[in-house]
Design an enzyme around this catalytic site. Sequence first.
Site, short mmCIF file in Angstrom:
data_model
loop_
_atom_site.label_atom_id
_atom_site.label_comp_id
_atom_site.label_asym_id
_atom_site.label_seq_id
_atom_site.Cartn_x
_atom_site.Cartn_y
_atom_site.Cartn_z
N HIS A 1 -0.23 4.88 6.95
CA HIS A 1 0.44 5.38 5.75
C HIS A 1 0.81 6.85 5.93
O HIS A 1 0.23 7.56 6.76
CB HIS A 1 -0.47 5.20 4.54
CG HIS A 1 -0.98 3.81 4.40
ND1 HIS A 1 -2.19 3.41 4.94
CD2 HIS A 1 -0.43 2.71 3.82
CE1 HIS A 1 -2.37 2.11 4.69
NE2 HIS A 1 -1.33 1.67 4.03
N SER B 1 0.80 -1.23 0.00
CA SER B 1 0.00 0.00 0.00
C SER B 1 0.83 1.28 0.00
O SER B 1 0.32 2.35 -0.31
CB SER B 1 -0.92 0.01 1.22
OG SER B 1 -0.17 -0.17 2.41
N ASP C 1 -3.05 8.43 7.79
CA ASP C 1 -4.17 7.72 8.41
C ASP C 1 -3.77 6.88 9.61
O ASP C 1 -4.51 6.00 10.03
CB ASP C 1 -4.88 6.84 7.37
CG ASP C 1 -3.95 5.79 6.77
OD1 ASP C 1 -2.75 5.76 7.14
OD2 ASP C 1 -4.41 5.00 5.93
#
Length: 370
Positions: free
Chosen positions: A343, A42, A340
Amino acid sequence: MGRLTCSSSAVLLVVAVVLLVNAEVVLCDGCSYKRIFAFGDSIIDTGNFVYGIGNGQSALKELPFGMTFFKRPSGRICDGRVLVDFYAEAFNLPLLPPSIPEEKTGQFATGANFAVFASIALPPAYYKSKYNFTMSVPSDLGAQLDSFKRVLARIAPDSTRAVLNESLVLMGEIGGNDYNFWFNGDPKNSRDTPDQYLPDVVARIGSAVQEVINLGARAVVVPGNFPIGCVPAYLSAHQSGNQSDYDEHGCLRWYNDFSQRHNAALRQEVGRLRSKNPGAKVVYADYYGAAMQFVRNPQQFGIADPLVACCGGDGKYHTGKPCDKNATLWGNPSGFASWDGIHMTEKAYSVIAAGVLDGPFADTPLRHFC
């Protein structure tokens, strides 16, 4: 030897200038790449996971994701651009498209991004068989490499080596989730277990690098892991009443030490790969050191507190609630390192990318990686 006349000197000067100009063109060509092929999770996914969701609901399909640069959700787990975007821009390439939507049809003239949110380095079966631990993930490094080879066989059946010779390969960051899912899974999980499989994670990354070199890659970047002890999600999940568990910056010592053990092993693996493949250039990217810049000196980068999330809940580290349209947005993302709680923000990624592109957080700064 005859005396040089004015006219003959002029001719030599012109020839010398022509040779110099040509030499400079060669140098410029040598430092450019026609494509970037990327693998990972991610941290650099540019839309593969969101595409895989199909019509299913996901916070990743809604603002505030993408709010900073794209002004809309872009499939990135970030408020804006991610690391691979900054690398593409540095080499005057378009932002990398996710590979999965066009795996069977795309020509990927400037490269493709095979990274998928929540990917791991080792296959899930490894953890199930060795530790009876289930990692339900959408992809792993082996699956990404298999997809990559299918794409290459289709777009360059007779020129795979030539295509990869003029490409930059970004191998990660990958492997972080192999640890994240264990550390933040069942509370009964011993935190010492990942040290047992760390060598296998590093070996898998190394074998993937060797695989792309065997296919023809001549320039491969291998990033290390981040200082996970400074990540809000870790700080929230592993809070301690013992002040000695924290360093002078408020990060969890043990988890940062673990990241450094992973990175030390990965550096050693990169050295082995260099020795084995003298015709290829393999560079280690120090994401740990680059990220610690804004932990140690946040004000230098306009960051108020590097240990809290921009988008999340009301907890000590702005955690306790996922980032979505109903979450608290604590301010402009450019003033935060964490997006968040897991990340990073575009701002943080831009700082890390600059340190890799121009130094000092890469064995060879990427702009000079030629």
